[in-house]
Design an enzyme around this catalytic site. Structure first.
Site, PDB file in Angstrom:
ATOM      1  N   CYS A 113      -7.661 -40.530 -27.077  1.00 54.18           N
ATOM      2  CA  CYS A 113      -8.105 -41.756 -27.786  1.00 54.18           C
ATOM      3  C   CYS A 113      -9.212 -41.484 -28.790  1.00 54.18           C
ATOM      4  CB  CYS A 113      -8.549 -42.817 -26.794  1.00 54.18           C
ATOM      5  SG  CYS A 113      -7.224 -43.338 -25.713  1.00 54.18           S
ATOM      6  N   HIS A 245     -12.531 -48.151 -30.784  1.00 54.59           N
ATOM      7  CA  HIS A 245     -11.250 -47.879 -30.133  1.00 54.59           C
ATOM      8  C   HIS A 245     -10.906 -49.090 -29.273  1.00 54.59           C
ATOM      9  CE1 HIS A 245      -8.052 -46.328 -27.814  1.00 54.59           C
ATOM     10  NE2 HIS A 245      -8.755 -46.070 -26.735  1.00 54.59           N
ATOM     11  N   ASN A 275      -3.564 -50.924 -26.501  1.00 58.39           N
ATOM     12  CA  ASN A 275      -4.304 -49.670 -26.698  1.00 58.39           C
ATOM     13  C   ASN A 275      -3.340 -48.651 -27.293  1.00 58.39           C
ATOM     14  OD1 ASN A 275      -5.465 -47.118 -26.403  1.00 58.39           O
ATOM     15  ND2 ASN A 275      -6.412 -47.587 -24.427  1.00 58.39           N
TER      16      ASN A 275
HETATM   17  N1  ACO Z   1      -1.366 -57.017 -12.561  1.00 57.23           N
HETATM   18  C1  ACO Z   1      -1.894 -57.603 -11.481  1.00 57.23           C
HETATM   19  N2  ACO Z   1      -2.728 -56.975 -10.634  1.00 57.23           N
HETATM   20  C2  ACO Z   1      -3.039 -55.693 -10.899  1.00 57.23           C
HETATM   21  C3  ACO Z   1      -2.517 -55.022 -12.016  1.00 57.23           C
HETATM   22  C4  ACO Z   1      -1.638 -55.731 -12.851  1.00 57.23           C
HETATM   23  N3  ACO Z   1      -1.092 -55.163 -13.957  1.00 57.23           N
HETATM   24  N4  ACO Z   1      -3.008 -53.768 -12.014  1.00 57.23           N
HETATM   25  C5  ACO Z   1      -3.797 -53.655 -10.945  1.00 57.23           C
HETATM   26  N5  ACO Z   1      -3.838 -54.816 -10.276  1.00 57.23           N
HETATM   27  C6  ACO Z   1      -4.582 -55.132  -9.067  1.00 57.23           C
HETATM   28  C7  ACO Z   1      -4.982 -53.900  -8.290  1.00 57.23           C
HETATM   29  O1  ACO Z   1      -3.963 -53.515  -7.399  1.00 57.23           O
HETATM   30  C8  ACO Z   1      -6.237 -54.386  -7.590  1.00 57.23           C
HETATM   31  O2  ACO Z   1      -5.857 -55.139  -6.455  1.00 57.23           O
HETATM   32  P1  ACO Z   1      -6.690 -55.033  -5.084  1.00 57.23           P
HETATM   33  O3  ACO Z   1      -8.077 -55.544  -5.446  1.00 57.23           O
HETATM   34  O4  ACO Z   1      -5.935 -55.911  -4.176  1.00 57.23           O
HETATM   35  O5  ACO Z   1      -6.709 -53.580  -4.743  1.00 57.23           O
HETATM   36  C9  ACO Z   1      -6.873 -55.342  -8.569  1.00 57.23           C
HETATM   37  O6  ACO Z   1      -5.810 -55.756  -9.470  1.00 57.23           O
HETATM   38  C10 ACO Z   1      -7.992 -54.729  -9.385  1.00 57.23           C
HETATM   39  O7  ACO Z   1      -7.547 -53.456  -9.883  1.00 57.23           O
HETATM   40  P2  ACO Z   1      -8.477 -52.547 -10.800  1.00 57.23           P
HETATM   41  O8  ACO Z   1      -7.758 -51.295 -11.129  1.00 57.23           O
HETATM   42  O9  ACO Z   1      -9.832 -52.450 -10.194  1.00 57.23           O
HETATM   43  O10 ACO Z   1      -8.582 -53.481 -12.111  1.00 57.23           O
HETATM   44  P3  ACO Z   1      -9.575 -53.366 -13.290  1.00 57.23           P
HETATM   45  O11 ACO Z   1     -10.353 -54.591 -13.448  1.00 57.23           O
HETATM   46  O12 ACO Z   1     -10.332 -52.060 -13.293  1.00 57.23           O
HETATM   47  O13 ACO Z   1      -8.558 -53.337 -14.537  1.00 57.23           O
HETATM   48  C11 ACO Z   1      -7.725 -51.690 -16.125  1.00 57.23           C
HETATM   49  C12 ACO Z   1      -7.641 -52.251 -14.692  1.00 57.23           C
HETATM   50  C13 ACO Z   1      -7.353 -52.813 -17.055  1.00 57.23           C
HETATM   51  C14 ACO Z   1      -6.757 -50.525 -16.242  1.00 57.23           C
HETATM   52  C15 ACO Z   1      -9.186 -51.245 -16.415  1.00 57.23           C
HETATM   53  O14 ACO Z   1      -9.679 -50.493 -15.326  1.00 57.23           O
HETATM   54  C16 ACO Z   1      -9.358 -50.426 -17.661  1.00 57.23           C
HETATM   55  O15 ACO Z   1      -9.156 -50.915 -18.771  1.00 57.23           O
HETATM   56  N6  ACO Z   1      -9.805 -49.174 -17.514  1.00 57.23           N
HETATM   57  C17 ACO Z   1     -10.207 -48.322 -18.661  1.00 57.23           C
HETATM   58  C18 ACO Z   1      -9.078 -47.873 -19.525  1.00 57.23           C
HETATM   59  C19 ACO Z   1      -9.607 -46.943 -20.583  1.00 57.23           C
HETATM   60  O16 ACO Z   1     -10.555 -47.254 -21.271  1.00 57.23           O
HETATM   61  N7  ACO Z   1      -9.062 -45.730 -20.683  1.00 57.23           N
HETATM   62  C20 ACO Z   1      -9.640 -44.738 -21.583  1.00 57.23           C
HETATM   63  C21 ACO Z   1      -9.128 -44.807 -22.940  1.00 57.23           C
HETATM   64  S1  ACO Z   1      -7.398 -44.647 -22.995  1.00 57.23           S
HETATM   65  C22 ACO Z   1      -6.982 -42.974 -23.203  1.00 57.23           C
HETATM   66  O17 ACO Z   1      -7.786 -42.119 -23.307  1.00 57.23           O
HETATM   67  C23 ACO Z   1      -5.545 -42.604 -23.204  1.00 57.23           C
END
Ligand code: ACO
Length: 318
Positions: A113, A245, A275
């Protein structure tokens, strides 16, 4: 003194669209969950057979038109991508062939990214050093090809697209500074495990520990903002536009808060683009330039965090 100045921008999104409603039919999720956690409503998808270099070609032609340049005037082609058409030739060489220009150096930059931020820094050095007058810098991705659409933890994020800028030699700045970093110790948090050399591994889709990556991203982007401001002896109020980004709206909001910037000074495209990794900053930049928000002479800050981990920022006078 030579500086690298943005002389044209362009972008391209494939016509296919995957909405949150479409994802609701594929995995256990909801539009509400996705939008609240990420700010995304839809993402664009390359058609079968449409490759990263195809997307890059459209964006490049638009950037060349905006700069009033012919492809034959380019001195270098850099393509930031983590989804190359093939192992080799590089996507930059394939793009060069599609632009029907031979001779100038062409190479891919793999910093996931952060790839576009890295590529701008590299192009800037070649222009400052006097070796290049016009460099085409592209960020292009077909992330849909490496997305596991059964993994609801990250498949909701990724989209396809391309953005391009032409950096041209100028007496006026331009790219003022670039700040690049990496820390290779966190592979397990964000990776595509398969590769030609690791040929005992067949998993060729994105694996991410989203919550852990999120925390590191926010802290790291805070630091890169501080580093950029301090290096240039400028204050938060001096930046006209943040062009981040587009990883997650909550990460973008955290960086804007750090800069004490209101969200209407931030170019946000994540709602409709998702993204798009290395493509997201040049896509957002082109949107901001073409809709008239970003004007010549204004100061913009780009910042990115991604797999590697890699992170970086460019301070650019438009
Ligand atoms: N729909 C519904 N529920 C979901 C989904 C979904 N798509 N995905 C996960 N959940 C659930 C999980 O199972 C979890 O349930 P639980 O509490 O019962 O265990 C709950 O939702 C929370 O899950 P988290 O993974 O903690 O959710 P979070 O708020 O962290 O959001 C996300 C996930 C959107 C992926 C976020 O963590 C994020 O954006 N992370 C950073 C991404 C990023 O910046 N990456 C780097 C750049 S990209 C690159 O380099 C290629």
């Amino acid at each position: 003194m030579n500086y690298a100045r943005v002389s044209g921008t362009g972008s391209y999104l494939p016509s296919g669209v995957l909405t949150n409603a479409d994802l609701e039919k594929m995995i256990d999720t909801s539009d509400e969950w996705i939008f609240e956690r990420t700010g995304i409503r839809q993402r664009h998808m390359a058609a079968p057979g449409e490759t990263t270099s195809d997307l890059a070609l459209h964006a490049s032609r638009r950037a060349l038109d905006a700069a009033g340049l012919q492809a034959s005037e380019l001195d270098m082609i850099l393509v930031a991508t983590t989804t190359p058409d093939q192992i080799f030739p590089s996507t930059a060489c394939l793009l060069q062939a599609k632009l029907e220009v031979g001779g100038c150096p062409a190479l891919d930059i793999q910093a996931v990214c952060s790839g576009f931020v890295y590529a701008v820094g590299i192009a800037d050095q070649f222009i400052r050093g006097g070796q290049c007058r016009h460099v085409l810098v592209v960020g292009a991705e077909t992330l849909s090809r490496i997305t596991d659409y059964t993994d609801r933890g990250n498949c909701i994020l990724w989209g396809d697209g391309a953005g391009a800028v032409i950096l041209s030699r100028s007496d006026e700045p331009g790219v003022i500074s670039t700040h690049l970093h990496a820390d290779g110790a966190h592979r397990s948090l964000l990776e595509v495990p398969a590769g030609p050399s690791r040929n005992d591994v067949t998993d060729d889709k994105i694996r991410m520990e989203g919550r852990a990556v999120f925390k590191v991203a926010v802290n790291t982007l805070d630091q890169i903002v501080d580093e950029t401001l301090k290096h240039n002896g400028i204050g938060k109020g001096d930046i006209d536009w943040l062009v981040p980004h587009q990883a997650n709206i909550r990460i973008i909001q955290a960086t804007a808060k750090k800069l004490a910037m209101s969200m209407d000074r931030v170019v946000v495209t994540i709602e409709t683009h998702g993204n798009t990794s290395a493509a997201s900053i040049p896509l957002a930049l082109d949107v901001g330039v073409r809709d008239g928000r970003i004007k010549p002479g204004e100061l913009i800050l780009t910042e990115a965090f991604g797999g590697g981990f890699t992170w970086g920022a460019n301070l650019i006078r438009m």
